[in-house]
Design an enzyme around this catalytic site. Structure first.
Site, short mmCIF file in Angstrom:
data_model
loop_
_atom_site.label_atom_id
_atom_site.label_comp_id
_atom_site.label_asym_id
_atom_site.label_seq_id
_atom_site.Cartn_x
_atom_site.Cartn_y
_atom_site.Cartn_z
N CYS A 250 -39.69 -2.20 -0.39
CA CYS A 250 -40.29 -1.03 -1.03
C CYS A 250 -40.52 0.02 0.04
CB CYS A 250 -41.63 -1.40 -1.69
SG CYS A 250 -42.54 0.04 -2.30
N ASP B 165 -36.66 -10.63 -31.53
CA ASP B 165 -36.18 -9.29 -31.17
C ASP B 165 -34.82 -9.43 -30.47
OD1 ASP B 165 -35.67 -6.87 -29.93
OD2 ASP B 165 -37.74 -6.55 -29.29
N CYS C 207 -41.33 -1.76 -7.43
CA CYS C 207 -42.07 -2.70 -6.59
C CYS C 207 -43.21 -3.35 -7.37
CB CYS C 207 -42.62 -1.94 -5.38
SG CYS C 207 -43.72 -2.94 -4.37
N CYS D 54 -44.72 0.94 0.06
CA CYS D 54 -45.84 0.10 0.55
C CYS D 54 -45.41 -0.93 1.59
CB CYS D 54 -46.54 -0.59 -0.61
SG CYS D 54 -45.62 -2.00 -1.28
#
Length: 412
Positions: free
Chosen positions: A217, A338, A201, A220
């Site tokens: 979530c 990368d 979340c 929360c």
């Protein structure tokens, strides 16, 4: 300061003229469009130029990890139904490129601007947009871009209290977190195929629950907002419940999602969905993406995929096996140096396709394909790969600079 028809000060006019001259010199020297260097020079001469150029425009900003350039094109086509548009259609999406694009649109009523994710808050401050479209956030350019949660936080802070109408994807928790600091949000159910950047979340760090197409979530209570626009199969559903058919020349589910968001943006400016979607049909290719070109007597379709989410969407639209596939990956500055993101891509989706690998980092890609149990051949260049391909249209998938290399080679 001049009247409303000409907001530019003498200094700003000088900056625009100098920028255009430098851009023209850069083009003449064969160094690309010159828009970035021209914009840099112009901003050096007048640091407030972007704000001045945007002053008389109704501005739309478009930001996302994937689909910015295409969605910018679709919105620009839709808004042309209501008046002249200026746009950074070639994808130069940082302040210099944006300034350069706006400097070329003196008679425009609308500015439709693609913005790099990291620059969104600053460009929004300068251009006072009427509308901002937020499509998605996922991992990209790992060596340079902040972690996605930090980008969402930057958006959230930068857009807090914004007067702009935010058109945001209700299916991407990071986008929802970023947009929900704004008082005026239109939620679009545009879908989210790639979910690996949104398992925790963004509000509290708890684990996201994802039943079906919903998400929330458990800790929360942060949850998917109720959308008023939605992509439903081949249709866009508007806030009145009407379904409008999407007819695009661009392939794939992701572009239908881009069209749904674009229709929601067009409606903010009074362009009805039917008109907006009909105009979007004009878009055949975007900066070479999705183009089918002839090369060495073969049909090649050029597809851009810059990060794991982009590759996943691209795999969903290629011709079925045994269509040959050429993959090209570089790791130059504009790509991010990368290449560990290759391990996040599910290459088992290419099973059954003859695969040919080229590009600066072909050996990195070869190792990844080996682990995914794919059959492939490493080639020196595009010419050799095309010669080795069995019959059928060739799907060519490349990341950013590899894609530019391909376009130069095929003369596109």
């Amino acid at each position: 300061m001049a009247g409303n028809s000409d907001p530019l000060t003498p200094r700003a006019k000088l900056a625009v003229t100098a920028g255009k001259a430098v851009a023209a010199a850069s083009r003449a020297a064969g160094r690309g469009s010159g828009s970035v260097i021209g914009g840099r020079v112009a901003l050096k001469l007048d640091p407030d130029l972007l704000a001045r150029l945007a002053q008389n425009l109704d501005v739309v900003l478009v930001s996302a990890t994937n689909g910015k350039t295409t969605t910018t094109r679709l919105i620009a086509e839709a808004l042309r139904a209501a008046g002249p548009v200026v746009s950074n259609a070639l994808g130069a999406n940082m302040p210099a490129g944006i300034t350069s694009a706006l400097a070329g649109g003196s008679d425009a009523r609308y500015g439709v601007i693609e913005v790099d994710e990291k620059y969104l808050a600053g460009v929004a401050r300068d251009t006072d947009p009427k509308c901002i479209a937020l499509l998605n956030l996922s991992r990209d350019q790992l060596d340079r871009a902040a972690e996605t949660r930090m980008l969402a936080e930057n958006w959230r802070e930068g857009l807090a209290g914004s007067k702009a109408v935010i058109v945001a994807n209700a299916d991407d928790p990071l986008v929802v977190w970023a947009a929900s600091s704004s008082p005026n949000v239109i939620w679009v159910a545009a879908g989210q195929m790639w979910k690996d950047d949104a398992w925790s979340c963004p509000a509290c760090g708890g684990v996201m629950q994802r039943p079906g197409d919903d998400w929330f979530c458990g800790e929360c209570g942060f949850r998917r907002p109720t959308p008023t626009w939605a992509l439903s199969g081949d249709h866009v559903l508007d806030p009145h419940g009407s379904a409008w058919p999407i007819h695009l020349q661009l392939p794939g589910r992701a572009n239908k999602a881009n069209a749904a968001s674009s229709a929601a943006v067009a409606a903010v400016f009074g362009v009805p969905p039917q008109v907006a979607l009909e105009r979007m049909y004009q878009v055949q290719a975007v900066a070479g993406r999705y183009d089918v070109v002839q090369f060495q007597g073969r049909d090649l379709r050029l597809l851009l995929a810059k990060n794991p989410a982009g590759w996943l969407e691209t795999f969903s639209l290629i011709d079925p096996p045994p269509a040959p596939v050429i993959l090209s990956v570089n790791a130059r500055g504009a790509d991010g140096t990368d290449t560990s993101w290759l391990w996040d891509v599910d290459y088992t989706r290419l099973t059954g396709h003859p695969i040919f690998v080229i590009g600066d980092r072909k050996l990195d890609l070869a190792v990844r394909l080996e682990v995914a149990n794919q059959h492939f051949q490493v080639c020196d260049n595009l010419d050799q790969a095309v010669q080795m391909c069995p019959p059928g249209r060739i799907e060519v998938i490349a990341n950013y600079t590899a894609f530019q290399d391909l376009r130069r080679r095929v003369g596109n």
